[in-house]
Scaffold this motif. Structure first.
Motif, mmCIF file in Angstrom:
data_model
loop_
_atom_site.group_PDB
_atom_site.id
_atom_site.type_symbol
_atom_site.label_atom_id
_atom_site.label_comp_id
_atom_site.label_asym_id
_atom_site.label_seq_id
_atom_site.Cartn_x
_atom_site.Cartn_y
_atom_site.Cartn_z
ATOM 1 N N GLN A 194 -16.766 24.981 -22.692
ATOM 2 C CA GLN A 194 -16.600 24.417 -24.028
ATOM 3 C C GLN A 194 -15.614 23.253 -24.019
ATOM 4 O O GLN A 194 -15.871 22.198 -24.620
ATOM 5 C CB GLN A 194 -16.114 25.495 -24.994
ATOM 6 C CG GLN A 194 -15.955 24.980 -26.422
ATOM 7 C CD GLN A 194 -15.413 26.049 -27.362
ATOM 8 O OE1 GLN A 194 -15.158 27.183 -26.948
ATOM 9 N NE2 GLN A 194 -15.239 25.702 -28.615
ATOM 10 N N GLU A 198 -16.747 19.379 -24.963
ATOM 11 C CA GLU A 198 -16.162 18.741 -26.139
ATOM 12 C C GLU A 198 -15.318 17.532 -25.760
ATOM 13 O O GLU A 198 -15.282 16.536 -26.497
ATOM 14 C CB GLU A 198 -15.344 19.756 -26.926
ATOM 15 C CG GLU A 198 -16.217 20.813 -27.591
ATOM 16 C CD GLU A 198 -15.433 21.831 -28.385
ATOM 17 O OE1 GLU A 198 -14.195 21.934 -28.166
ATOM 18 O OE2 GLU A 198 -16.026 22.515 -29.234
ATOM 19 N N GLU A 201 -17.757 14.720 -25.032
ATOM 20 C CA GLU A 201 -18.322 14.229 -26.293
ATOM 21 C C GLU A 201 -17.338 13.314 -27.023
ATOM 22 O O GLU A 201 -17.730 12.265 -27.548
ATOM 23 C CB GLU A 201 -18.697 15.413 -27.188
ATOM 24 C CG GLU A 201 -19.920 16.184 -26.717
ATOM 25 C CD GLU A 201 -20.208 17.396 -27.567
ATOM 26 O OE1 GLU A 201 -21.338 17.918 -27.483
ATOM 27 O OE2 GLU A 201 -19.299 17.837 -28.316
ATOM 28 N N ARG A 202 -16.048 13.688 -27.041
ATOM 29 C CA ARG A 202 -15.045 12.848 -27.714
ATOM 30 C C ARG A 202 -14.895 11.499 -27.013
ATOM 31 O O ARG A 202 -14.781 10.456 -27.665
ATOM 32 C CB ARG A 202 -13.702 13.573 -27.767
ATOM 33 C CG ARG A 202 -13.635 14.678 -28.798
ATOM 34 C CD ARG A 202 -12.202 15.096 -29.061
ATOM 35 N NE ARG A 202 -11.578 15.658 -27.870
ATOM 36 C CZ ARG A 202 -11.596 16.941 -27.547
ATOM 37 N NH1 ARG A 202 -12.228 17.803 -28.327
ATOM 38 N NH2 ARG A 202 -10.994 17.378 -26.458
#
Length: 209
Positions: A194, A198, A201-202
């Motif tokens: 996770q 994430e 993605e950021r």
């Protein structure tokens, strides 16, 4: 912290209801009660709960509104059984993977394939969790550390799906032996996966602005 290595199961022997609140009383076998104290953390189907009372083999745990909403513990009845894992201690062998006991959502068992000495289970996830599951990655299912066998992307009429293969030892030790299509299980995504997804993605989002 937990490791996803279930140590046994325990029966729910009493449930005390209140408004948006429940207390579950479990009959914990002696090996699972050894050294147990008030305030200790114990995972039930992968949900980290706190010991609130101990009366012989009967051990109580409180469930708040969010726990009842997000997990399958709110659907339990007296006589049902749950997977149990005591919190890991420093120096313990980690045979599964690091788990927090914070369930993110439930998944539905949609397909069950039987074969000699093993069983394959297919689960459908909420769409938002699909980006965290990968072939051969880790996942927590009802508190059990399992390796994902295969992932199917979401389709027009279904969410993302993944399968796990269970050996006889897992079936003998956990409640997954009793799961049938339509049942809902607690899901904890691998925290490291996770975090990586994430973060990527950021970074990508920042670069496209």
């Amino acid at each position: 912290m937990f490791t996803g290595i279930v140590q046994g199961t325990a029966e729910v022997v009493a449930i005390h209801e209140a408004q948006a609140f429940r207390t579950h009383v479990l009959a914990l076998p002696a090996p699972l009660r050894e050294g147990l104290e008030l305030g200790a953390s114990v995972a039930h189907n992968g949900v980290c709960l706190t010991v609130t009372a101990i009366d012989g083999e009967r051990v109580s745990f409180d469930l708040m509104r969010e726990t009842l909403r997000l997990t399958n513990l709110g659907a339990l009845a007296v006589g049902d059984r749950v997977n149990i894992e005591r919190a890991a201690r420093f120096g313990d062998e980690i045979g599964g993977h690091a788990m927090s006991g914070h369930v993110m959502a439930m998944a539905e068992l949609v397909e069950l394939d039987e074969a000699p000495n093993n069983r394959r289970l297919w689960f459908e996830l909420p769409p938002a969790l699909g980006r965290f599951v990968f072939d051969k990655g880790y996942i927590g299912v009802d508190g059990i550390s399992l390796t994902i066998g295969e992932v199917r992307p979401a389709g027009a009429d279904q969410g993302p799906r993944f399968c796990v293969d269970l050996i006889p030892e897992t079936l003998a030790r956990t409640i997954l032996v009793d799961r049938v299509p339509g049942d809902r299980v607690n899901i904890e995504i691998d925290p490291q996966t996770q975090a990586i997804v994430e973060t990527v993605e950021r970074v990508l989002d920042a670069r496209t602005r």
